[in-house]
Design a protein around this motif. Sequence first.
Motif, short mmCIF file in Angstrom:
data_model
loop_
_atom_site.label_atom_id
_atom_site.label_comp_id
_atom_site.label_asym_id
_atom_site.label_seq_id
_atom_site.Cartn_x
_atom_site.Cartn_y
_atom_site.Cartn_z
N ARG A 115 0.70 -1.36 0.02
CA ARG A 115 0.03 -0.35 -0.40
C ARG A 115 0.86 1.12 -0.01
O ARG A 115 0.67 2.30 -0.63
N PHE A 139 0.73 4.27 -2.23
CA PHE A 139 0.81 5.06 -2.90
C PHE A 139 1.98 6.61 -3.30
O PHE A 139 1.79 7.34 -3.49
N ARG A 175 1.99 9.27 -5.92
CA ARG A 175 2.29 10.49 -5.62
C ARG A 175 3.51 11.12 -6.65
O ARG A 175 3.95 12.17 -6.70
#
Length: 61
Positions: free
Chosen positions: A34, A38, A42
């Motif tokens: 995860r 992320f 980003r």
Amino acid sequence: MDKIEERLAHLIRANDELSDVVTEHSRTIERLERQVRFLMERARADTDGGVFVGDEQPPHW
């Protein structure tokens, strides 16, 4: 017979301990996946779709 029961008890305990370790590692892997997703999202947002490769010089150099 007592020796067999003793060995079986040790094997059951070892199996339970290994099962706990595998479960913990699975949770850690899921959490890290995860975090990587992320960070990748980003990074894509920060570079407008491009991916920064660690050995490339930043554009301002």
